[in-house]
Scaffold this motif. Structure first.
Motif, PDB file in Angstrom:
ATOM      1  N   MET A 165       8.534  -8.217   6.682  1.00  0.00           N
ATOM      2  CA  MET A 165       7.905  -8.361   5.412  1.00  0.00           C
ATOM      3  C   MET A 165       8.937  -8.190   4.305  1.00  0.00           C
ATOM      4  N   ASN A 166       9.006  -9.121   3.406  1.00  0.00           N
ATOM      5  CA  ASN A 166       9.921  -9.019   2.281  1.00  0.00           C
ATOM      6  C   ASN A 166       9.326  -8.104   1.226  1.00  0.00           C
ATOM      7  N   SER A 167      10.226  -7.400   0.545  1.00  0.00           N
ATOM      8  CA  SER A 167       9.777  -6.484  -0.491  1.00  0.00           C
ATOM      9  C   SER A 167       9.530  -7.255  -1.779  1.00  0.00           C
ATOM     10  N   ASP A 168       8.347  -7.114  -2.306  1.00  0.00           N
ATOM     11  CA  ASP A 168       7.956  -7.781  -3.549  1.00  0.00           C
ATOM     12  C   ASP A 168       8.125  -6.789  -4.694  1.00  0.00           C
ATOM     13  N   PRO A 169       8.838  -7.185  -5.774  1.00  0.00           N
ATOM     14  CA  PRO A 169       9.010  -6.260  -6.904  1.00  0.00           C
ATOM     15  C   PRO A 169       7.688  -5.789  -7.505  1.00  0.00           C
ATOM     16  N   ALA A 170       6.635  -6.564  -7.381  1.00  0.00           N
ATOM     17  CA  ALA A 170       5.333  -6.162  -7.920  1.00  0.00           C
ATOM     18  C   ALA A 170       4.750  -4.984  -7.144  1.00  0.00           C
ATOM     19  N   ASP A 171       5.240  -4.798  -5.921  1.00  0.00           N
ATOM     20  CA  ASP A 171       4.735  -3.707  -5.083  1.00  0.00           C
ATOM     21  C   ASP A 171       5.348  -2.356  -5.465  1.00  0.00           C
ATOM     22  N   ALA A 172       6.498  -2.356  -6.127  1.00  0.00           N
ATOM     23  CA  ALA A 172       7.242  -1.118  -6.391  1.00  0.00           C
ATOM     24  C   ALA A 172       6.402  -0.039  -7.082  1.00  0.00           C
ATOM     25  N   PRO A 173       5.688  -0.340  -8.161  1.00  0.00           N
ATOM     26  CA  PRO A 173       4.894   0.735  -8.799  1.00  0.00           C
ATOM     27  C   PRO A 173       3.807   1.298  -7.878  1.00  0.00           C
ATOM     28  N   TYR A 174       3.173   0.442  -7.100  1.00  0.00           N
ATOM     29  CA  TYR A 174       2.135   0.911  -6.187  1.00  0.00           C
ATOM     30  C   TYR A 174       2.735   1.693  -5.029  1.00  0.00           C
ATOM     31  N   LYS A 175       3.929   1.307  -4.621  1.00  0.00           N
ATOM     32  CA  LYS A 175       4.632   2.040  -3.549  1.00  0.00           C
ATOM     33  C   LYS A 175       4.963   3.447  -4.036  1.00  0.00           C
ATOM     34  N   ILE A 176       5.360   3.569  -5.296  1.00  0.00           N
ATOM     35  CA  ILE A 176       5.654   4.892  -5.861  1.00  0.00           C
ATOM     36  C   ILE A 176       4.382   5.744  -5.861  1.00  0.00           C
ATOM     37  N   ALA A 177       3.281   5.162  -6.308  1.00  0.00           N
ATOM     38  CA  ALA A 177       2.009   5.898  -6.318  1.00  0.00           C
ATOM     39  C   ALA A 177       1.601   6.287  -4.906  1.00  0.00           C
ATOM     40  N   TYR A 178       1.772   5.387  -3.956  1.00  0.00           N
ATOM     41  CA  TYR A 178       1.432   5.657  -2.555  1.00  0.00           C
ATOM     42  C   TYR A 178       2.288   6.804  -2.012  1.00  0.00           C
ATOM     43  N   ASP A 179       3.592   6.743  -2.254  1.00  0.00           N
ATOM     44  CA  ASP A 179       4.490   7.799  -1.770  1.00  0.00           C
ATOM     45  C   ASP A 179       4.120   9.157  -2.371  1.00  0.00           C
ATOM     46  N   GLU A 180       3.753   9.166  -3.644  1.00  0.00           N
ATOM     47  CA  GLU A 180       3.347  10.420  -4.288  1.00  0.00           C
ATOM     48  C   GLU A 180       2.033  10.944  -3.707  1.00  0.00           C
ATOM     49  N   ALA A 181       1.120  10.048  -3.408  1.00  0.00           N
ATOM     50  CA  ALA A 181      -0.156  10.463  -2.804  1.00  0.00           C
ATOM     51  C   ALA A 181       0.081  11.065  -1.424  1.00  0.00           C
ATOM     52  N   VAL A 182       0.959  10.444  -0.652  1.00  0.00           N
ATOM     53  CA  VAL A 182       1.291  10.973   0.676  1.00  0.00           C
ATOM     54  C   VAL A 182       1.937  12.350   0.539  1.00  0.00           C
ATOM     55  N   ARG A 183       2.869  12.482  -0.413  1.00  0.00           N
ATOM     56  CA  ARG A 183       3.546  13.763  -0.627  1.00  0.00           C
ATOM     57  C   ARG A 183       2.555  14.844  -1.050  1.00  0.00           C
ATOM     58  N   ALA A 184       1.637  14.499  -1.946  1.00  0.00           N
ATOM     59  CA  ALA A 184       0.647  15.474  -2.416  1.00  0.00           C
ATOM     60  C   ALA A 184      -0.232  15.962  -1.268  1.00  0.00           C
ATOM     61  N   LEU A 185      -0.686  15.045  -0.423  1.00  0.00           N
ATOM     62  CA  LEU A 185      -1.518  15.442   0.714  1.00  0.00           C
ATOM     63  C   LEU A 185      -0.722  16.277   1.718  1.00  0.00           C
ATOM     64  N   SER A 186       0.542  15.939   1.919  1.00  0.00           N
ATOM     65  CA  SER A 186       1.382  16.723   2.841  1.00  0.00           C
ATOM     66  C   SER A 186       1.571  18.142   2.327  1.00  0.00           C
ATOM     67  N   GLN A 187       1.830  18.266   1.027  1.00  0.00           N
ATOM     68  CA  GLN A 187       1.977  19.602   0.445  1.00  0.00           C
ATOM     69  C   GLN A 187       0.673  20.382   0.535  1.00  0.00           C
ATOM     70  N   GLN A 188      -0.422  19.716   0.271  1.00  0.00           N
ATOM     71  CA  GLN A 188      -1.720  20.368   0.333  1.00  0.00           C
ATOM     72  C   GLN A 188      -2.004  20.858   1.751  1.00  0.00           C
ATOM     73  N   GLN A 189      -1.686  20.043   2.723  1.00  0.00           N
ATOM     74  CA  GLN A 189      -1.893  20.436   4.116  1.00  0.00           C
ATOM     75  C   GLN A 189      -1.060  21.674   4.448  1.00  0.00           C
ATOM     76  N   GLY A 190       0.173  21.729   3.940  1.00  0.00           N
ATOM     77  CA  GLY A 190       1.021  22.900   4.159  1.00  0.00           C
ATOM     78  C   GLY A 190       0.439  24.160   3.539  1.00  0.00           C
ATOM     79  N   VAL A 191      -0.110  24.040   2.337  1.00  0.00           N
ATOM     80  CA  VAL A 191      -0.711  25.195   1.659  1.00  0.00           C
ATOM     81  C   VAL A 191      -1.923  25.692   2.440  1.00  0.00           C
TER      82      VAL A 191
END
Length: 159
Positions: free
Chosen positions: A1-27
């Motif tokens: 799959m080629n990386s589409d520049p339009a995906d970058a902002p949503y990828k950032i939001a997705y990565d942050e959501a994953v990080r938030a849930l991972s931190q929450q699970q740790g807490v």
């Protein structure tokens, strides 16, 4: 799959959501681990100080208050340790059926967007349960302190 520049902002939001849930699970796991240690400390306190107090004679108000504190602490920690439904991940089967293997598959950007929003909902729902765990842990900690104080008062009254 080629990386589409339009995906970058949503990828950032997705990565942050994953990080938030991972931190929450740790807490949440940290609360559960500490609750288990708190219950162990209370059991040791009750067995050691309680044995000393009960060997010293009959029971008094402090004895019953110490035992009541232990029971309350036990209930609070068991409420923390009791299995609870947490949501930290997206169901891969649901992702495939809803986003990929449909008559009109979504773009990677749309998938990242939808999953980010879903994960935010999971985070918010988990947060309610996390607050309950924190309140129960504070209660259990206070009850352990009270239990020790009551056992010491009991022992001092028999000295």
């Amino acid at each position: 799959m080629n990386s589409d520049p339009a995906d970058a902002p949503y990828k950032i939001a997705y990565d942050e959501a994953v990080r938030a849930l991972s931190q929450q699970q740790g807490v949440i796991e940290s609360f559960r681990t500490r609750a288990g240690m708190l219950l162990s400390a209370a059991a040791l306190t009750t067995s050691f100080l309680g044995a000393q107090a009960l060997n010293g004679g009959g029971t008094n108000v402090a004895t019953w208050l110490a035992l009541a504190s232990f029971v309350g602490l036990s209930l609070a920690t068991l409420a923390i340790l009791w299995p609870h439904r947490w949501e930290f991940t997206a169901d891969p089967e649901n992702v495939i059926e809803s986003y990929i293997e449909t008559t009109e598959p979504l773009s990677v950007a749309e998938i990242h967007r939808d999953l980010s929003l879903h994960m935010h909902g999971s985070y918010a729902e988990n947060r309610k349960g996390q607050r309950q765990l924190a309140a129960r842990f504070r209660l259990a900690s206070a009850l352990l302190t009270l239990e020790v104080v009551f056992w010491i008062v009991d022992l001092a009254s028999k000295a």
